[in-house]
Design an enzyme around this catalytic site. Structure first.
Site, short mmCIF file in Angstrom:
data_model
loop_
_atom_site.label_atom_id
_atom_site.label_comp_id
_atom_site.label_asym_id
_atom_site.label_seq_id
_atom_site.Cartn_x
_atom_site.Cartn_y
_atom_site.Cartn_z
NE ARG A 60 -2.92 0.37 3.33
CZ ARG A 60 -2.44 1.00 4.42
NH1 ARG A 60 -2.15 2.28 4.36
NH2 ARG A 60 -2.27 0.36 5.55
CE1 TYR A 113 -15.69 8.21 -17.83
CE2 TYR A 113 -14.64 8.68 -15.74
CZ TYR A 113 -15.36 7.83 -16.56
OH TYR A 113 -15.75 6.61 -16.08
CG ASP A 185 -8.12 12.80 -17.83
OD1 ASP A 185 -7.30 12.11 -18.47
OD2 ASP A 185 -9.24 12.37 -17.48
CE LYS A 210 -11.10 4.26 -20.50
NZ LYS A 210 -11.09 4.47 -19.07
C1 PLP Z 1 -10.84 10.72 -19.96
C2 PLP Z 1 -11.04 9.75 -18.85
N1 PLP Z 1 -10.51 10.00 -17.65
C3 PLP Z 1 -10.66 9.13 -16.61
C4 PLP Z 1 -11.41 7.98 -16.73
C5 PLP Z 1 -11.57 7.07 -15.54
O1 PLP Z 1 -10.68 6.03 -15.62
P1 PLP Z 1 -10.89 4.57 -14.94
O2 PLP Z 1 -12.02 3.91 -15.65
O3 PLP Z 1 -9.58 3.91 -15.12
O4 PLP Z 1 -11.22 4.84 -13.50
C6 PLP Z 1 -11.98 7.68 -17.97
C7 PLP Z 1 -12.76 6.44 -18.14
O5 PLP Z 1 -13.41 6.23 -19.13
C8 PLP Z 1 -11.79 8.58 -19.04
O6 PLP Z 1 -12.33 8.35 -20.25
#
Ligand code: PLP
Length: 396
Positions: A60, A113, A185, A210
Site C-alpha cells: 500500500r 469525463y 487528464d 486506456k
Molecule cells: C478521460 C477519462 N478519464 C478518466 C477515466 C476514468 O478512468 P478509470 O475507468 O480507469 O477509473 C476515464 C474512463 O473512461 C476517461 O475516459
C-alpha cells in the site's frame, strides 16, 4: 534461514520454501506479487516505513512494479515523480482529496469525463468544497471563475466524449499567476501526442486503463508531477488505499513499451476514419481535433503532435440512427472503454438511458445521435468498410 529444511515441520517448510536467487538479470521485470517486504533490521524497517512510495516496505506504500510504472510515466511526461493507483478514478479522487479541503474552491471545465464531473459535483460538495464549471474554450471564463479560495483547476483535453480542446498553456498561465495548482487528464492524448507539463501544468494524470495499458486487460491510474505534490498525494493515498495490484502495474508497464508504435497507428487510423465520416451525408458533425473543421483545430495543432484514435460523430437521424449504426458494426465492438488494440464503439445516449432522462443526457452534452469510436490497431481499411456497411444500412 539458519535452520536446515529437514528440521522444519511440513507446515513450516511449505511456507519457507527456497525463493529463486538468480545470477542473471531477467529481461522482463519480475512481478512482485507480495503485500509486504522483509527487512534485515528494525532500523531499516523503521526507515522504510516513512519513505515516500518505498518500493520495499508494504505494497500500500509502494512496490517495485509500482515504482517502475510511476517512473516510466514520469519520464514520458517530463515529470519529476509518479504515483500509481487502482484506476483512473482512484487517482483523481485521491489527488483531489490531497489538494483541497473544506472552504476551498475548484475551477473545472464543464465538458469532461462523467466520473470526474461526478466527483466534483457530488463528493466535493459534500465535503464543503465549492466549484465553478466553465466553458473550456473560453480563457476569460477560467480567469473570471477564480476566487481567493481557488486552489485547483481541472483540465481535460481532448475531452470525453466530444474531443473538445482546452488551451492548456493559457489555463496553466492563469493558474500560475494566482498560485493555483493545475491538474490535467491526459488520457486521450497520452504523452506521445501531448505533454501538459511542457505547457505549464503542475500535475498530469491518466486512466492507465486506456492507452497506457492498451490491451483492455488492466484497470489502473497514474499521476505525475513535482516531488513535493506527489508526496502530498502519496500521504493521502495511504488512507484512501486504492492500491494497484502488482500484476496490473506490470501489465501497464508492458503496454507502455509499445505505446509510441501503437499511437502512430491510432493517430493515422483516427485521422483516416474522421476524414471518411466527414464525407458521409448521414453525419452532421465529426468531433476530431485533427480535422481543420474542428473549432479548436489551431490550438490542438499547437499543443498536440498527433490526435489519437478516439473520435465522435453525430448522426442527422438522432438516437434511432446512432443506435442502428452501432448495432450494425461488426469489427467495432460495443463497449464502454477506449484506447486499446481492438476497436470499440459506444452510443452514450443509449448506454446512459437506463439511469439518465433525455434532458439529463442532453444537459451532459451527450447528443442523442452521438457515437464515440475508439479506433484500434486493425487495418484501417477494414474499419472504414465496417462503418461503410453499417451506415449504408441506414439508407434502407
Ligand atoms: C478521460 C477519462 N478519464 C478518466 C477515466 C476514468 O478512468 P478509470 O475507468 O480507469 O477509473 C476515464 C474512463 O473512461 C476517461 O475516459
Amino acid at each position: 534461514m539458519c535452520m536446515s529444511e529437514h528440521e522444519l515441520a511440513p507446515a513450516t517448510a511449505a511456507i519457507h520454501t527456497k525463493r529463486p536467487v538468480l545470477g542473471a538479470r531477467p529481461i522482463s521485470s519480475p512481478i512482485f506479487q507480495t503485500t509486504t517486504f522483509a527487512l534485515p533490521s528494525a532500523a531499516e524497517l523503521s526507515r522504510a516505513a516513512v519513505e515516500v512510495s518505498s518500493p520495499g516496505f508494504y505494497t500500500r506504500h509502494g512496490n517495485p512494479n509500482h515504482a517502475e510504472l510511476g517512473d516510466a510515466v514520469a519520464t514520458l511526461e517530463g515529470a519529476e515523480r509518479g504515483l500509481v493507483f487502482a484506476s483512473g478514478m482512484a487517482t483523481l479522487t485521491t489527488a483531489v482529496f490531497a489538494l483541497v479541503r473544506s472552504g476551498d474552491h475548484v475551477v473545472a471545465q464543464r465538458s469532461m469525463y462523467g466520473g470526474s464531473l461526478s466527483l466534483i459535483q457530488t463528493l466535493l460538495t459534500r465535503l464543503g468544497v465549492n466549484y465553478t464549471l466553465v466553458d473550456q474554450s473560453d480563457l476569460s471564463a477560467w480567469a473570471n471563475a477564480c476566487t481567493s479560495a481557488t486552489r485547483l483547476m481541472l483540465i481535460e483535453s481532448p475531452s470525453n466524449p466530444r474531443l473538445e480542446i482546452t488551451d492548456i498553456a493559457g489555463v496553466a498561465s492563469i493558474a500560475r499567476e494566482r498560485g493555483i495548482v493545475t491538474l490535467a487528464d491526459n488520457t486521450f492524448a497520452t504523452p506521445v501526442n501531448q505533454r501538459p507539463i511542457d505547457l505549464g501544468v503542475d500535475l498530469v494524470w491518466h486512466s492507465a486503463t486506456k492507452y497506457l495499458a492498451g490491451h483492455s486487460d488492466a484497470s489502473a491510474g497514474v499521476i505525475v508531477g513535482p516531488g513535493t505534490l506527489i508526496e502530498t498525494i502519496w500521504n493521502i493515498s495511504l488512507t484512501v488505499g486504492a492500491v494497484l495490484g502488482p500484476f496490473d502495474a506490470w501489465l501497464v508497464t508492458r503496454g507502455i513499451r509499445s505505446l509510441h508504435l501503437r499511437l502512430e497507428r491510432h493517430n493515422a487510423t483516427g485521422a483516416a476514419v474522421a476524414e471518411y465520416l466527414r464525407r458521409r451525408a448521414e453525419v452532421s458533425v465529426v468531433h476530431y481535433p485533427g480535422l481543420v473543421t474542428h473549432p479548436s483545430h489551431d490550438i490542438a495543432a499547437r499543443q498536440m503532435s498527433g490526435f489519437g484514435g478516439v473520435l465522435s460523430f453525430e448522426l442527422r437521424g438522432g438516437f434511432a440512427a446512432a443506435a442502428s449504426v452501432i448495432e450494425g458494426l461488426e469489427l467495432f465492438q460495443l463497449s464502454a472503454s477506449l484506447g486499446s488494440v481492438e476497436s470499440l464503439a459506444v452510443h452514450p445516449a443509449s448506454m446512459w438511458g437506463a439511469v439518465l432522462t433525455n434532458e439529463e443526457i442532453v444537459a451532459a452534452g451527450l447528443q442523442p445521435g452521438l457515437v464515440r469510436l475508439s479506433c484500434g490497431l486493425e487495418d484501417p481499411s477494414d474499419l472504414i468498410d465496417d462503418l461503410d456497411r453499417s451506415l449504408n444500412l441506414l439508407a434502407r
